[in-house]
Design a protein around this motif. Sequence first.
Motif, PDB file in Angstrom:
ATOM      1  N   GLN A 268     -17.938   3.689 -12.765  1.00  0.00           N
ATOM      2  CA  GLN A 268     -17.770   2.049 -13.184  1.00  0.00           C
ATOM      3  C   GLN A 268     -17.082   1.302 -11.497  1.00  0.00           C
ATOM      4  OE1 GLN A 268     -15.009  -0.268 -13.125  1.00  0.00           O
ATOM      5  NE2 GLN A 268     -16.529  -1.684 -13.959  1.00  0.00           N
ATOM      6  N   SER A 269     -17.850   0.389 -11.192  1.00  0.00           N
ATOM      7  CA  SER A 269     -17.411  -0.431 -10.078  1.00  0.00           C
ATOM      8  C   SER A 269     -16.454  -1.464 -10.539  1.00  0.00           C
ATOM      9  CB  SER A 269     -18.508  -0.757  -9.286  1.00  0.00           C
ATOM     10  OG  SER A 269     -18.117  -1.388  -8.010  1.00  0.00           O
ATOM     11  N   PRO A 270     -15.008  -1.432 -10.160  1.00  0.00           N
ATOM     12  CA  PRO A 270     -14.458  -0.475  -8.889  1.00  0.00           C
ATOM     13  C   PRO A 270     -13.558   0.633  -9.478  1.00  0.00           C
ATOM     14  CG  PRO A 270     -13.248  -2.414  -9.181  1.00  0.00           C
ATOM     15  CD  PRO A 270     -14.306  -2.683 -10.058  1.00  0.00           C
ATOM     16  N   THR A 271     -13.549   0.591 -10.960  1.00  0.00           N
ATOM     17  CA  THR A 271     -12.306   1.519 -11.468  1.00  0.00           C
ATOM     18  C   THR A 271     -12.713   3.152 -11.326  1.00  0.00           C
ATOM     19  OG1 THR A 271     -13.200   1.552 -13.743  1.00  0.00           O
ATOM     20  CG2 THR A 271     -11.713  -0.508 -12.976  1.00  0.00           C
ATOM     21  N   THR A 272     -14.021   3.487 -11.006  1.00  0.00           N
ATOM     22  CA  THR A 272     -14.660   4.461 -10.817  1.00  0.00           C
ATOM     23  C   THR A 272     -14.669   5.348 -12.345  1.00  0.00           C
ATOM     24  OG1 THR A 272     -12.573   6.141 -10.414  1.00  0.00           O
ATOM     25  CG2 THR A 272     -13.616   4.723  -8.673  1.00  0.00           C
ATOM     26  N   ALA A 273     -14.400   4.595 -13.281  1.00  0.00           N
ATOM     27  CA  ALA A 273     -14.480   5.300 -14.764  1.00  0.00           C
ATOM     28  C   ALA A 273     -15.982   5.953 -14.883  1.00  0.00           C
ATOM     29  CB  ALA A 273     -14.214   4.419 -15.811  1.00  0.00           C
ATOM     30  N   THR A 274     -16.059   7.085 -15.717  1.00  0.00           N
ATOM     31  CA  THR A 274     -17.294   7.822 -15.838  1.00  0.00           C
ATOM     32  C   THR A 274     -17.387   7.499 -17.353  1.00  0.00           C
ATOM     33  OG1 THR A 274     -17.369   9.255 -14.155  1.00  0.00           O
ATOM     34  CG2 THR A 274     -19.023   9.700 -16.118  1.00  0.00           C
ATOM     35  N   MET A 275     -18.695   6.830 -17.813  1.00  0.00           N
ATOM     36  CA  MET A 275     -18.815   6.803 -19.436  1.00  0.00           C
ATOM     37  C   MET A 275     -19.244   7.836 -20.069  1.00  0.00           C
ATOM     38  SD  MET A 275     -21.316   4.068 -21.160  1.00  0.00           S
ATOM     39  CE  MET A 275     -20.731   2.340 -20.479  1.00  0.00           C
ATOM     40  N   ALA A 304     -21.031  13.028  -6.648  1.00  0.00           N
ATOM     41  CA  ALA A 304     -20.382  13.819  -7.769  1.00  0.00           C
ATOM     42  C   ALA A 304     -20.296  15.372  -7.352  1.00  0.00           C
ATOM     43  CB  ALA A 304     -21.309  13.693  -8.952  1.00  0.00           C
ATOM     44  N   PHE A 305     -19.308  15.391  -6.652  1.00  0.00           N
ATOM     45  CA  PHE A 305     -18.875  16.619  -5.747  1.00  0.00           C
ATOM     46  C   PHE A 305     -17.828  17.405  -6.836  1.00  0.00           C
ATOM     47  CE2 PHE A 305     -16.373  13.432  -3.902  1.00  0.00           C
ATOM     48  CZ  PHE A 305     -15.100  13.777  -4.038  1.00  0.00           C
ATOM     49  N   LEU A 306     -17.428  16.931  -7.650  1.00  0.00           N
ATOM     50  CA  LEU A 306     -16.334  17.752  -8.717  1.00  0.00           C
ATOM     51  C   LEU A 306     -17.087  18.217  -9.803  1.00  0.00           C
ATOM     52  CD1 LEU A 306     -13.260  15.414  -8.358  1.00  0.00           C
ATOM     53  CD2 LEU A 306     -13.934  17.462  -7.282  1.00  0.00           C
ATOM     54  N   GLY A 307     -18.470  17.968  -9.904  1.00  0.00           N
ATOM     55  CA  GLY A 307     -19.091  18.375 -11.000  1.00  0.00           C
ATOM     56  C   GLY A 307     -20.498  17.799 -11.271  1.00  0.00           C
ATOM     57  N   ALA A 308     -21.284  18.526 -11.955  1.00  0.00           N
ATOM     58  CA  ALA A 308     -22.620  17.881 -12.470  1.00  0.00           C
ATOM     59  C   ALA A 308     -22.616  16.534 -12.807  1.00  0.00           C
ATOM     60  CB  ALA A 308     -23.554  18.794 -13.152  1.00  0.00           C
ATOM     61  N   PRO A 309     -23.269  15.663 -12.260  1.00  0.00           N
ATOM     62  CA  PRO A 309     -23.146  14.240 -12.648  1.00  0.00           C
ATOM     63  C   PRO A 309     -23.676  14.100 -14.147  1.00  0.00           C
ATOM     64  CG  PRO A 309     -25.134  14.385 -11.199  1.00  0.00           C
ATOM     65  CD  PRO A 309     -24.344  15.654 -11.225  1.00  0.00           C
ATOM     66  N   SER A 310     -23.242  13.123 -15.000  1.00  0.00           N
ATOM     67  CA  SER A 310     -23.587  12.941 -16.078  1.00  0.00           C
ATOM     68  C   SER A 310     -24.948  12.191 -16.425  1.00  0.00           C
ATOM     69  CB  SER A 310     -22.879  11.955 -17.004  1.00  0.00           C
ATOM     70  OG  SER A 310     -21.328  12.191 -16.944  1.00  0.00           O
ATOM     71  N   PRO A 311     -25.958  12.699 -17.425  1.00  0.00           N
ATOM     72  CA  PRO A 311     -27.154  11.998 -17.410  1.00  0.00           C
ATOM     73  C   PRO A 311     -27.356  10.679 -17.412  1.00  0.00           C
ATOM     74  CG  PRO A 311     -26.605  12.812 -19.619  1.00  0.00           C
ATOM     75  CD  PRO A 311     -25.497  13.339 -18.570  1.00  0.00           C
ATOM     76  N   ALA A 312     -28.428  10.120 -16.686  1.00  0.00           N
ATOM     77  CA  ALA A 312     -28.255   8.710 -16.238  1.00  0.00           C
ATOM     78  C   ALA A 312     -28.728   7.860 -17.871  1.00  0.00           C
ATOM     79  CB  ALA A 312     -29.468   8.458 -15.188  1.00  0.00           C
ATOM     80  N   LEU A 313     -28.136   6.761 -17.940  1.00  0.00           N
ATOM     81  CA  LEU A 313     -28.441   6.183 -19.170  1.00  0.00           C
ATOM     82  C   LEU A 313     -29.887   5.950 -19.379  1.00  0.00           C
ATOM     83  CD1 LEU A 313     -26.616   4.742 -21.246  1.00  0.00           C
ATOM     84  CD2 LEU A 313     -26.797   2.666 -20.076  1.00  0.00           C
ATOM     85  N   ALA A 409      -5.029   3.958 -10.514  1.00  0.00           N
ATOM     86  CA  ALA A 409      -5.332   3.212 -11.754  1.00  0.00           C
ATOM     87  C   ALA A 409      -6.878   3.785 -12.337  1.00  0.00           C
ATOM     88  CB  ALA A 409      -5.638   1.693 -11.760  1.00  0.00           C
ATOM     89  N   GLY A 410      -7.710   4.410 -11.428  1.00  0.00           N
ATOM     90  CA  GLY A 410      -8.702   4.954 -11.774  1.00  0.00           C
ATOM     91  C   GLY A 410      -9.137   6.034 -10.527  1.00  0.00           C
ATOM     92  N   ARG A 411      -9.665   7.120 -10.974  1.00  0.00           N
ATOM     93  CA  ARG A 411     -10.156   8.007 -10.108  1.00  0.00           C
ATOM     94  C   ARG A 411     -11.283   8.495 -10.775  1.00  0.00           C
ATOM     95  NH1 ARG A 411      -5.269  11.852  -8.837  1.00  0.00           N
ATOM     96  NH2 ARG A 411      -3.909  10.168  -9.960  1.00  0.00           N
ATOM     97  N   GLY A 412     -12.705   8.783 -10.100  1.00  0.00           N
ATOM     98  CA  GLY A 412     -13.922   9.243 -10.716  1.00  0.00           C
ATOM     99  C   GLY A 412     -13.675  10.755 -11.068  1.00  0.00           C
ATOM    100  N   VAL A 413     -13.978  11.186 -12.051  1.00  0.00           N
ATOM    101  CA  VAL A 413     -13.643  12.338 -12.854  1.00  0.00           C
ATOM    102  C   VAL A 413     -14.680  13.529 -12.095  1.00  0.00           C
ATOM    103  CG1 VAL A 413     -12.771  11.741 -14.980  1.00  0.00           C
ATOM    104  CG2 VAL A 413     -15.137  12.149 -14.775  1.00  0.00           C
ATOM    105  N   LEU A 414     -15.772  13.018 -11.639  1.00  0.00           N
ATOM    106  CA  LEU A 414     -16.713  13.691 -10.887  1.00  0.00           C
ATOM    107  C   LEU A 414     -16.927  13.679  -9.331  1.00  0.00           C
ATOM    108  CD1 LEU A 414     -19.574  13.130 -13.592  1.00  0.00           C
ATOM    109  CD2 LEU A 414     -18.101  14.908 -13.520  1.00  0.00           C
ATOM    110  N   GLY A 415     -16.083  12.745  -8.916  1.00  0.00           N
ATOM    111  CA  GLY A 415     -16.130  12.683  -7.492  1.00  0.00           C
ATOM    112  C   GLY A 415     -16.191  11.220  -7.093  1.00  0.00           C
TER     113      GLY A 415
END
Length: 486
Positions: A268-275, A304-313, A409-415
């Motif tokens: 999520q831009s800019p909070t980096t949240a992953t849905m 996404a260097f911390l894990g495999a990215p979630s499937p695209a919507l 406030a937000g750190r992307g869980v996958l990178g």
Amino acid sequence: MAISVDTFFMDPNGQGTLQARIQQMIAEGILSGRFHVGEKLPSSRKLAAHLGVSRITVTLAYTELLASDYLTAKGRSGYFVSQNAPVPPKYTPLQKGDESVDWDAALARFYSDGDFLQKPSDWRDYRYPFIYGQADRSLFDHANWRLCAVRALGHKDFDSLTGDYVDQDDSLLVEFIARHTLPRRGISARPEEILITLGAQNALWLASRVLLNRHRTAAIEDPCYYALRNLLLHSECTVAPLPVDQDGLPPESIPDQTDVIFTTPSHQSPTTATMPLERRNALLDRARELDAVIVEDDYEFEMAFLGAPSPALKSLDRDGRVVYVGSFSKSLFPGLRLGYMVGSEPFIREARALRALVLRHPPGHIQRTAAYFLSLGHYDAQIRRMSKALQLRREAIETAIDAYGLTVAGRGVLGGSSMWMQAPQSVDTTRLASDLQDRSVHIEPGEQFFSGPDRPRNYYRLGYSSIQPERIAPGIEQIAEAIRAL
């Protein structure tokens, strides 16, 4: 280097003799910085023929400029701008008079009133550049990019280099995206469903113009990518900003009258949240209820260097209602201005027609160079190199943030390549950013990302893609000290 004769133009309304006017024309070129020290002037014969005057007139003008040390003569080589000429450090066109047009009345639309995040052009000179979205030259594969560019200039690729595609794109690039890039996101698409764009920004603009008008409603995230909000406001549609939470955009908050939903589910831009996957399916269900189209901006999935990215919507979409936007700006470099859009064929057909009206197609040489860089394996090697570097920088910035007591406030869980930060409520991060410039620190204030009149002023973004790991902790220390001072 010689000064082209085509750069000389006589003012038809000029005063004085021809000799004086020629002399003044050359002196003004030197004084404004248009002519540089050491550059060779056209011969008196060529300049006389170009201006339609006698050669003796030009020779006399040159002689006067020699006497005043604006020019120097070098035997039979000709006339040159003198080493002693008063040349300014940069070219500054001389003003010929005051403009009389009332531009407030003449302009039909105003595009400069929106929110724009200022990125200093000299950011590389900052000691601690926590800037987002810029390329680190130490990580880029200059050698192989150069080889691919040279290959794209070859005789074999002459048609790709020089041809007018009209409304089409480079077939090699489209094939690589369809065969290699999209399947990594779980997306299957035919060439007719892919459009090359001038970056993600151009793709979002095309989507907004094709899908929206003054009678339709667009739902956007809040906070969101500020340029998206700006272009939607200019499309004259109704814009509904929806607050995001730790999982991104809540589907249940989307208004019933919504026609188009803009979202950044991976980062999520800019909070980096992953849905999460469950919410992605819920978002698709909500869009189906509304018969709305979703525009998915997947701008940073390669990071996404911390894990495999979630499937695209888009990969979960069975209705064809998701328009997918991708870009090579983060994974290669932003100046490339190359992205792509994937959607159902009727949508891409209209977007292609609109693009052809505005710019026809992105430059063929750039498309072919990128196609070679991707297809020869250099792109994958680049991603691996960047992922390793970003992971080290991510570890360094998280350690420093904890050590100096700053709030994430937000750190992307996958990178990703940034951290979304929150300062104390009393801190205005626009002022904080200004104060930090004196410490050679660059951060990005967060106010511009929010919608509405009462925007939070205590958020900021820290990019770590372009700062060396050893400078991260000292830079974070400077930020913590500046926050305490405020």
